[in-house]
Motif scaffolding. Structure first.
Motif, PDB file in Angstrom:
ATOM      1  N   GLY A  75      10.758   9.911  15.332  1.00 18.15           N
ATOM      2  CA  GLY A  75      10.404   8.561  15.762  1.00 18.15           C
ATOM      3  C   GLY A  75       9.426   7.897  14.821  1.00 18.15           C
ATOM      4  N   GLU A  76       8.757   6.865  15.321  1.00 19.24           N
ATOM      5  CA  GLU A  76       7.829   6.105  14.497  1.00 19.24           C
ATOM      6  C   GLU A  76       6.489   6.814  14.350  1.00 19.24           C
ATOM      7  OE1 GLU A  76       8.199   1.592  14.137  1.00 19.24           O
ATOM      8  OE2 GLU A  76       8.228   2.001  16.296  1.00 19.24           O
ATOM      9  N   LEU A  77       5.880   6.572  13.199  1.00 17.76           N
ATOM     10  CA  LEU A  77       4.529   7.044  12.908  1.00 17.76           C
ATOM     11  C   LEU A  77       3.696   5.842  12.466  1.00 17.76           C
ATOM     12  CD1 LEU A  77       5.367  10.243  10.872  1.00 17.76           C
ATOM     13  CD2 LEU A  77       4.071  10.185  13.011  1.00 17.76           C
ATOM     14  N   PHE A  78       2.455   5.806  12.906  1.00 20.23           N
ATOM     15  CA  PHE A  78       1.538   4.726  12.592  1.00 20.23           C
ATOM     16  C   PHE A  78       0.315   5.336  11.929  1.00 20.23           C
ATOM     17  CE2 PHE A  78       4.035   3.767  16.303  1.00 20.23           C
ATOM     18  CZ  PHE A  78       4.541   2.509  16.011  1.00 20.23           C
ATOM     19  N   GLY A  79      -0.003   4.853  10.744  1.00 25.47           N
ATOM     20  CA  GLY A  79      -1.121   5.422  10.016  1.00 25.47           C
ATOM     21  C   GLY A  79      -2.153   4.388   9.644  1.00 25.47           C
ATOM     22  N   TYR A  80      -3.372   4.859   9.534  1.00 29.60           N
ATOM     23  CA  TYR A  80      -4.399   4.035   8.922  1.00 29.60           C
ATOM     24  C   TYR A  80      -5.232   4.935   8.023  1.00 29.60           C
ATOM     25  CZ  TYR A  80      -8.773   5.242  11.388  1.00 29.60           C
ATOM     26  OH  TYR A  80      -9.904   5.870  11.854  1.00 29.60           O
ATOM     27  N   GLY A  81      -5.756   4.324   7.010  1.00 30.10           N
ATOM     28  CA  GLY A  81      -6.593   5.062   6.073  1.00 30.10           C
ATOM     29  C   GLY A  81      -7.767   4.208   5.660  1.00 30.10           C
ATOM     30  N   THR A  82      -8.758   4.875   5.118  1.00 31.84           N
ATOM     31  CA  THR A  82      -9.923   4.174   4.610  1.00 31.84           C
ATOM     32  C   THR A  82     -10.252   4.674   3.213  1.00 31.84           C
ATOM     33  OG1 THR A  82     -11.394   5.797   5.653  1.00 31.84           O
ATOM     34  CG2 THR A  82     -10.976   3.754   6.871  1.00 31.84           C
ATOM     35  N   CYS A  83     -10.830   3.791   2.459  1.00 28.54           N
ATOM     36  CA  CYS A  83     -11.438   4.131   1.175  1.00 28.54           C
ATOM     37  C   CYS A  83     -12.868   3.622   1.290  1.00 28.54           C
ATOM     38  CB  CYS A  83     -10.689   3.476   0.021  1.00 28.54           C
ATOM     39  SG  CYS A  83     -11.375   3.877  -1.604  1.00 28.54           S
ATOM     40  N   ASN A  88     -11.479   8.843   0.396  1.00 24.27           N
ATOM     41  CA  ASN A  88     -10.321   8.469   1.212  1.00 24.27           C
ATOM     42  C   ASN A  88     -10.198   9.358   2.441  1.00 24.27           C
ATOM     43  OD1 ASN A  88      -9.752   6.699  -0.826  1.00 24.27           O
ATOM     44  ND2 ASN A  88      -7.874   7.701  -1.490  1.00 24.27           N
ATOM     45  N   ALA A  89      -9.724   8.760   3.530  1.00 25.00           N
ATOM     46  CA  ALA A  89      -9.381   9.496   4.749  1.00 25.00           C
ATOM     47  C   ALA A  89      -8.121   8.856   5.318  1.00 25.00           C
ATOM     48  CB  ALA A  89     -10.513   9.429   5.761  1.00 25.00           C
ATOM     49  N   THR A  90      -7.236   9.686   5.840  1.00 27.33           N
ATOM     50  CA  THR A  90      -5.973   9.209   6.393  1.00 27.33           C
ATOM     51  C   THR A  90      -5.782   9.781   7.787  1.00 27.33           C
ATOM     52  OG1 THR A  90      -5.059   9.282   4.157  1.00 27.33           O
ATOM     53  CG2 THR A  90      -3.501   9.022   5.956  1.00 27.33           C
TER      54      THR A  90
END
Length: 142
Positions: A75-83, A88-90
């Motif tokens: 199914g669907e996956l939703f991601g967010y990340g930061t720099c 970096n973090a995901t």
């Protein structure tokens, strides 16, 4: 176009193993604006604003949020990340709602600490924000 690097990780909400796009690495040769350029041609898009009024989701070029959405066999996956200053973090989620909750919590942290511009009268916790401020800015498109 950048080469998409995939990584094995686990979703934050369901703890299931998934293979998802990695955030491009920060080469430390430039600043956050240069890092944003590395997102070109990948699954990732910069997320500049959050909440009903489009408050800052970060503080460019030091704090940058990015989002991605993909589909795998389950199914669907939703991601967010930061720099954040080159680190970096995901985070990946099966539920868009859980992803939005996590983004809200992190954005709220930066608002509350004065690192980015948010609502003038913040509640004590991110969970106390009104629903309209716990989701993407309506004017944003990716």
């Amino acid at each position: 176009m950048s080469a998409e690097i995939m990584t094995r990780t686990a979703t934050a909400d369901s703890a299931e193993p998934v293979t998802a796009p990695a955030l491009p690495a920060d080469d430390r040769a430039g600043d956050g604006y240069d890092w944003m350029d590395t997102l070109e041609g990948t699954a990732w898009s910069v997320l500049p604003n959050w909440g009903s009024e489009g408050w800052d989701a970060g503080s460019w070029p030091y704090i940058i949020f990015a989002v991605a959405r993909m589909r795998d066999v389950s199914g669907e996956l939703f991601g967010y990340g930061t720099c954040v200053e080159g680190d970096n973090a995901t985070h990946w989620f099966r539920s868009q709602e859980r992803c939005f909750e996590a983004i809200t919590a992190e954005v709220f942290f930066h608002w509350a600490s004065g690192q980015s511009h948010g609502p003038d009268h913040l509640p004590t916790t991110a969970a106390e924000l009104p629903d309209r401020d716990r989701k993407p800015y309506p004017g944003w498109t990716a």
